[in-house]
Motif scaffolding. Structure first.
Motif, PDB file in Angstrom:
ATOM      1  N   PHE A 223      -9.391 -35.486  -0.805  1.00 16.15           N
ATOM      2  CA  PHE A 223     -10.222 -34.432  -1.497  1.00 16.15           C
ATOM      3  C   PHE A 223     -11.540 -35.036  -1.683  1.00 16.15           C
ATOM      4  O   PHE A 223     -12.566 -34.421  -1.354  1.00 16.15           O
ATOM      5  CB  PHE A 223      -9.719 -34.090  -2.913  1.00 16.15           C
ATOM      6  N   ALA A 224     -11.538 -36.486  -1.901  1.00 14.28           N
ATOM      7  CA  ALA A 224     -13.163 -37.093  -2.006  1.00 14.28           C
ATOM      8  C   ALA A 224     -13.667 -37.037  -0.702  1.00 14.28           C
ATOM      9  O   ALA A 224     -15.098 -36.709  -0.731  1.00 14.28           O
ATOM     10  CB  ALA A 224     -12.942 -38.574  -2.395  1.00 14.28           C
ATOM     11  N   VAL A 225     -12.975 -37.116   0.322  1.00 14.95           N
ATOM     12  CA  VAL A 225     -13.908 -37.104   1.722  1.00 14.95           C
ATOM     13  C   VAL A 225     -14.364 -35.525   2.051  1.00 14.95           C
ATOM     14  O   VAL A 225     -15.237 -35.216   2.296  1.00 14.95           O
ATOM     15  CB  VAL A 225     -13.110 -37.551   3.018  1.00 14.95           C
ATOM     16  N   ALA A 226     -13.315 -34.736   1.494  1.00 15.43           N
ATOM     17  CA  ALA A 226     -13.589 -33.132   1.809  1.00 15.43           C
ATOM     18  C   ALA A 226     -14.927 -32.905   0.896  1.00 15.43           C
ATOM     19  O   ALA A 226     -15.700 -31.923   1.459  1.00 15.43           O
ATOM     20  CB  ALA A 226     -12.472 -32.267   1.189  1.00 15.43           C
ATOM     21  N   VAL A 227     -14.997 -33.118  -0.271  1.00 11.49           N
ATOM     22  CA  VAL A 227     -16.249 -32.538  -1.040  1.00 11.49           C
ATOM     23  C   VAL A 227     -17.510 -33.068  -0.313  1.00 11.49           C
ATOM     24  O   VAL A 227     -18.580 -32.380  -0.363  1.00 11.49           O
ATOM     25  CB  VAL A 227     -16.071 -32.921  -2.321  1.00 11.49           C
ATOM     26  N   VAL A 228     -17.373 -34.232  -0.015  1.00 13.91           N
ATOM     27  CA  VAL A 228     -18.969 -34.826   0.828  1.00 13.91           C
ATOM     28  C   VAL A 228     -18.841 -33.976   2.269  1.00 13.91           C
ATOM     29  O   VAL A 228     -19.874 -33.528   2.643  1.00 13.91           O
ATOM     30  CB  VAL A 228     -18.348 -36.369   1.334  1.00 13.91           C
ATOM     31  N   VAL A 229     -17.732 -33.814   2.842  1.00 13.96           N
ATOM     32  CA  VAL A 229     -17.825 -32.874   4.254  1.00 13.96           C
ATOM     33  C   VAL A 229     -18.486 -31.337   3.847  1.00 13.96           C
ATOM     34  O   VAL A 229     -19.211 -30.964   4.525  1.00 13.96           O
ATOM     35  CB  VAL A 229     -16.499 -32.797   4.953  1.00 13.96           C
ATOM     36  N   ILE A 230     -18.054 -30.765   2.734  1.00 15.56           N
ATOM     37  CA  ILE A 230     -18.312 -29.418   2.257  1.00 15.56           C
ATOM     38  C   ILE A 230     -19.880 -29.625   1.944  1.00 15.56           C
ATOM     39  O   ILE A 230     -20.572 -28.592   2.352  1.00 15.56           O
ATOM     40  CB  ILE A 230     -17.532 -29.130   1.243  1.00 15.56           C
ATOM     41  N   LEU A 231     -20.286 -30.528   1.398  1.00 11.07           N
ATOM     42  CA  LEU A 231     -21.940 -30.522   0.998  1.00 11.07           C
ATOM     43  C   LEU A 231     -22.456 -30.606   2.451  1.00 11.07           C
ATOM     44  O   LEU A 231     -23.522 -29.853   2.516  1.00 11.07           O
ATOM     45  CB  LEU A 231     -22.187 -32.043   0.346  1.00 11.07           C
ATOM     46  N   LEU A 232     -22.180 -31.529   3.509  1.00 14.76           N
ATOM     47  CA  LEU A 232     -22.910 -31.485   4.649  1.00 14.76           C
ATOM     48  C   LEU A 232     -22.884 -30.243   5.558  1.00 14.76           C
ATOM     49  O   LEU A 232     -23.787 -29.818   6.091  1.00 14.76           O
ATOM     50  CB  LEU A 232     -22.192 -32.687   5.656  1.00 14.76           C
ATOM     51  N   VAL A 233     -21.428 -29.666   5.591  1.00  9.74           N
ATOM     52  CA  VAL A 233     -21.558 -28.488   6.248  1.00  9.74           C
ATOM     53  C   VAL A 233     -22.356 -27.134   5.585  1.00  9.74           C
ATOM     54  O   VAL A 233     -23.207 -26.497   6.119  1.00  9.74           O
ATOM     55  CB  VAL A 233     -20.000 -27.879   6.300  1.00  9.74           C
TER      56      VAL A 233
END
Length: 245
Positions: A223-233
Motif C-alpha cells: 500500500f505504501a508503494v501504491a500511494v507513491v505510484v498513484i501520485l506519480l501517475v
C-alpha cells in the motif's frame, strides 16, 4: 523531471502521511510476528528444561520465560471449572481447571488438567474424578488464557452446582468464587499417556500465526508503494497533441 507536473503541497502531504502510516503498520506486523515466534521458542525451551521448585517462582514468575516446576499438595475436592471456548477439536469440548493447594503455599494454584474432547452434543463431557490425597504435579507455570472482552459480568457467582462453566478464564473472578487468592499463573500439566485429557504445551496462534502477520506486513508495504505510484501517475505530463491544420 520534465515528464512530471509539480504536485500540490496537499497531494505531497497526503501521500507522505499515507505512506508513512502504511510503513508503520507493516513494521508493527513484523514486530508482532517476531514476538509470537519468541513466545513459541520459549515454550519449546521450557518443555526440555529441568524442573524447578514451585516455591521459587510462585509469586514472581520470570517475565521472559516459562518455568517448568514441581509442586506438591492436594486438589480441592469437586471444585472444577470448565472453559468451553477452546478450539482443539471440531466436536467441541472443554478445558478443565482444578484448584490445587500447594503444601507450602499461602494461596491456591489453578491447574490446567487439559482438554477434554466433546461427544458431538451440547452436553459437557463426562469428567473423571480428581485424584485424592497428596499429589506431586509437573508442568509449565504459564499465564492464564486471555480474557478478551468479558461480557455479561461474572457468570460463576450465578452458578450453584459444580463443575462451573465459563467462556473466559479470569483468575480474579475464580479467586473470588473460591473465597481465596490465587497465584498469578496457572500450572499446565505435562502430558501423560494414561490420561484422558489432551495436553499440549503451546499457545494457540492458529487465528493469527506469525506467517499471517508477515503477510499483512507485505500488504501494508505494498500500500505504501501504491500511494507513491498513484501520485506519480496522476501528475504525469501527457504528451501534447499537434495542432490540427
Amino acid at each position: 523531471m520534465k515528464w512530471l507536473r509539480r504536485p500540490s503541497w496537499f497531494a505531497l502531504l497526503l501521500t507522505a502521511v499515507s505512506a508513512l502510516l502504511f510503513i508503520r503498520l507493516g513494521v508493527w506486523q513484523l514486530h508482532r510476528a517476531d514476538e509470537k515466534e519468541a513466545i513459541l521458542r520459549r515454550y519449546a525451551t521450557a518443555e526440555t528444561a529441568a524442573p524447578r521448585d514451585f516455591a521459587a517462582v510462585a509469586s514472581n514468575p520470570p517475565v521472559d520465560a516459562f518455568a517448568r516446576v514441581d509442586v506438591q499438595g492436594e486438589y480441592l475436592a469437586d471444585r472444577l471449572y470448565l472453559l468451553d471456548n477452546p478450539k482443539h477439536d471440531q466436536r467441541g469440548g472443554v478445558e478443565v481447571y482444578a484448584p490445587f493447594r500447594p503444601r507450602s503455599g499461602d494461596r491456591l494454584l489453578l491447574v490446567d488438567m487439559g482438554f477434554l474432547p466433546g461427544n458431538g452434543t451440547d452436553q459437557a463431557p463426562q469428567l473423571p474424578a480428581l485424584p485424592t490425597g497428596p499429589q506431586q504435579l509437573h508442568g509449565l507455570y504459564v499465564p492464564a488464557p486471555g480474557v478478551g472482552y468479558a461480557m455479561g459480568g461474572n457468570a460463576l457467582t450465578r452458578q450453584t452446582h459444580w463443575p462451573k462453566t465459563t467462556i473466559y478464564l479470569d483468575l480474579a473472578q475464580i479467586g473470588s468464587d473460591l473465597g481465596t487468592a490465587l497465584y498469578p499463573r496457572v500450572l499446565s500439566l505435562d502430558a501423560e499417556p494414561s490420561s484422558i485429557y489432551v495436553r499440549e504445551h503451546t499457545i494457540d496462534f492458529s487465528a493469527m500465526p506469525p506467517a499471517r502477520h508477515r503477510a499483512y506486513a507485505f500488504q501494508w508495504f505494498t500500500f505504501a508503494v501504491a500511494v507513491v505510484v498513484i501520485l506519480l501517475v496522476l501528475h504525469r505530463r501527457r504528451p501534447s497533441r499537434p495542432d490540427k491544420p
